[in-house]
Design a protein around this motif. Structure first.
Motif, PDB file in Angstrom:
ATOM      1  N   ALA A   1      -7.104 -16.867  -2.494  1.00  0.00           N
ATOM      2  CA  ALA A   1      -7.650 -16.174  -3.662  1.00  0.00           C
ATOM      3  C   ALA A   1      -7.290 -14.690  -3.609  1.00  0.00           C
ATOM      4  CB  ALA A   1      -9.163 -16.344  -3.706  1.00  0.00           C
ATOM      5  N   SER A   2      -7.264 -14.062  -4.763  1.00  0.00           N
ATOM      6  CA  SER A   2      -6.880 -12.645  -4.841  1.00  0.00           C
ATOM      7  C   SER A   2      -7.884 -11.744  -4.138  1.00  0.00           C
ATOM      8  CB  SER A   2      -6.740 -12.226  -6.310  1.00  0.00           C
ATOM      9  OG  SER A   2      -7.979 -12.416  -6.995  1.00  0.00           O
ATOM     10  N   THR A   3      -9.080 -12.262  -3.853  1.00  0.00           N
ATOM     11  CA  THR A   3     -10.108 -11.482  -3.158  1.00  0.00           C
ATOM     12  C   THR A   3     -10.206 -11.839  -1.674  1.00  0.00           C
ATOM     13  OG1 THR A   3     -11.747 -13.148  -3.819  1.00  0.00           O
ATOM     14  CG2 THR A   3     -11.504 -11.205  -5.238  1.00  0.00           C
ATOM     15  N   ASP A   4      -9.349 -12.728  -1.205  1.00  0.00           N
ATOM     16  CA  ASP A   4      -9.415 -13.214   0.173  1.00  0.00           C
ATOM     17  C   ASP A   4      -8.537 -12.349   1.078  1.00  0.00           C
ATOM     18  OD1 ASP A   4      -9.424 -14.571   2.551  1.00  0.00           O
ATOM     19  OD2 ASP A   4      -8.606 -16.452   1.766  1.00  0.00           O
TER      20      ASP A   4
ATOM     21  N   GLN B   1      -0.809  -7.211   2.771  1.00  0.00           N
ATOM     22  CA  GLN B   1      -1.493  -7.955   1.705  1.00  0.00           C
ATOM     23  C   GLN B   1      -2.996  -7.939   1.930  1.00  0.00           C
ATOM     24  OE1 GLN B   1       0.172 -11.833   0.828  1.00  0.00           O
ATOM     25  NE2 GLN B   1      -1.762 -12.616  -0.016  1.00  0.00           N
ATOM     26  N   SER B   2      -3.416  -8.125   3.177  1.00  0.00           N
ATOM     27  CA  SER B   2      -4.838  -8.095   3.508  1.00  0.00           C
ATOM     28  C   SER B   2      -5.442  -6.715   3.259  1.00  0.00           C
ATOM     29  CB  SER B   2      -5.037  -8.496   4.977  1.00  0.00           C
ATOM     30  OG  SER B   2      -6.388  -8.370   5.360  1.00  0.00           O
TER      31      SER B   2
ATOM     32  N   TRP C   1       2.062  -9.728   5.719  1.00  0.00           N
ATOM     33  CA  TRP C   1       0.751 -10.327   5.499  1.00  0.00           C
ATOM     34  C   TRP C   1      -0.395  -9.345   5.745  1.00  0.00           C
ATOM     35  CZ3 TRP C   1       2.272 -15.491   8.323  1.00  0.00           C
ATOM     36  CH2 TRP C   1       2.975 -16.306   7.433  1.00  0.00           C
TER      37      TRP C   1
ATOM     38  N   LYS D   1      -4.419  -4.422   1.233  1.00  0.00           N
ATOM     39  CA  LYS D   1      -4.458  -4.118  -0.197  1.00  0.00           C
ATOM     40  C   LYS D   1      -5.719  -4.682  -0.843  1.00  0.00           C
ATOM     41  CE  LYS D   1      -1.591  -4.478  -4.352  1.00  0.00           C
ATOM     42  NZ  LYS D   1      -0.315  -5.007  -4.928  1.00  0.00           N
ATOM     43  N   ILE D   2      -6.186  -5.823  -0.316  1.00  0.00           N
ATOM     44  CA  ILE D   2      -7.393  -6.448  -0.859  1.00  0.00           C
ATOM     45  C   ILE D   2      -8.648  -5.748  -0.348  1.00  0.00           C
ATOM     46  CG2 ILE D   2      -8.747  -8.590  -0.931  1.00  0.00           C
ATOM     47  CD1 ILE D   2      -6.030 -10.073  -0.607  1.00  0.00           C
ATOM     48  N   LYS D   3      -8.702  -5.551   0.980  1.00  0.00           N
ATOM     49  CA  LYS D   3      -9.889  -4.915   1.562  1.00  0.00           C
ATOM     50  C   LYS D   3      -9.565  -4.349   2.945  1.00  0.00           C
ATOM     51  CE  LYS D   3     -14.743  -5.669   2.733  1.00  0.00           C
ATOM     52  NZ  LYS D   3     -15.843  -6.650   2.851  1.00  0.00           N
TER      53      LYS D   3
END
Length: 283
Positions: free
Chosen positions: A196-199, A225-226, A222, A228-230
């Motif tokens: 998910a885009s929030t994961d 990517q993490s 990766w 960028k989300i949180k």
């Protein structure tokens, strides 16, 4: 009356040994060749070996007690059983997951190792070559004396394990491959793509595995990517280690210092580890 009681007592006492004999538990005696079950996890694959351990007792073993060029149960009593929880390779040859009986044909200069689909059988008396799933050859080596027949895993990594068969002064080795790294990388790629885009956790876990497996480029992709989300203390520290491993020590120090700024009192242990890493990178 007294005579009647005496007769009754005599008859009762006379039958006690018979009754005791009928209810006594069966006598148990130990096997001369002791039973052992060993399990080794290799990556995500469990290998379990169930076998009995005959004793040398000063006897000539291979070419003597165990004849050359004849099928041997690879132990004593029941044929040795080997079970794989996932598909594997044996010395590079594929073998599906499942349980097999492990028979061998010892020779002076070469052994044949047989993985037979009839997993449970006593000895090799009913061994049927038509049920063989795989045969490989291996060279016997001189090894330290093993008084009891012994199966061990002397070398284990994430992707493979060496299995050693040892008895007297003879040792035979074969390698079990699990392809764990490639399989997990494929699963991680699919998991990250489907996250998910929030994961933020899934790409972080995938990055950690890629980093530990030596794939720095994929680990960096990766972890970014993490982040960028949180952003978190943990994934920032992981990025700093990826940077350091890639030779960017200045970037690693800056990222690690950003991680320290997110520390709370409960993060003392991790913060201490990060400070130690920064000190090492500044040398």
């Amino acid at each position: 009356m007294r005579k009647y009681l005496a007769i009754c007592l005599f008859l009762t006492s006379a039958t006690l040994p018979l009754a005791a004999q009928q209810t006594a538990p069966a006598l148990k005696t130990p096997r001369l060749s002791q039973h052992q079950v060993i399990t080794q996890t290799v990556g995500l694959t469990d290998i379990t070996i169930d076998y009995s351990r005959p004793v040398a007792k000063g006897r000539a073993i291979f070419g003597g007690l165990v004849p050359y060029d004849k099928v041997w149960r690879t132990g004593a009593n029941e044929a040795t059983q080997i079970t794989f929880s996932e598909d594997v390779t044996i010395d590079g040859k594929p073998l599906p997951k499942g349980a097999y009986s492990l028979h061998t044909i010892p020779g002076k200069s070469s052994w044949t190792l047989i993985f037979n689909k009839t997993a449970k059988q006593f000895g090799s008396f009913n061994y049927d070559q038509a049920q063989d799933a795989l045969r490989i050859t291996a060279k016997p080596e001189k090894g330290p004396h093993a008084e009891l027949f012994t199966i061990t895993f002397p070398d284990v990594t994430t992707d493979d394990a060496v299995v050693a068969l040892r008895w007297a002064d003879t040792m035979v080795l074969f390698k079990v491959g699990t392809n764990t790294t490639a399989n997990v990388m494929a699963a991680a790629t699919a998991a990250v793509a489907g996250a998910a885009s929030t994961d933020a956790a899934t790409p972080a876990r995938a990055a950690s595995f890629a980093f530990d497996s030596g794939n720095n480029a994929l680990a960096m992709k990766w972890i970014d990517q993490s982040l960028k989300i949180k952003p978190s203390m943990g994934n920032l520290y992981l990025k700093s280690r990826i940077q350091a491993k890639g030779g960017d020590r200045a970037g690693a120090i800056a990222t690690a210092e950003s991680a320290l700024k997110m520390a709370t009192p409960k993060d003392d242990a991790l913060a201490a580890e990060i400070r130690d890493s920064i000190a090492e990178w500044k040398k």
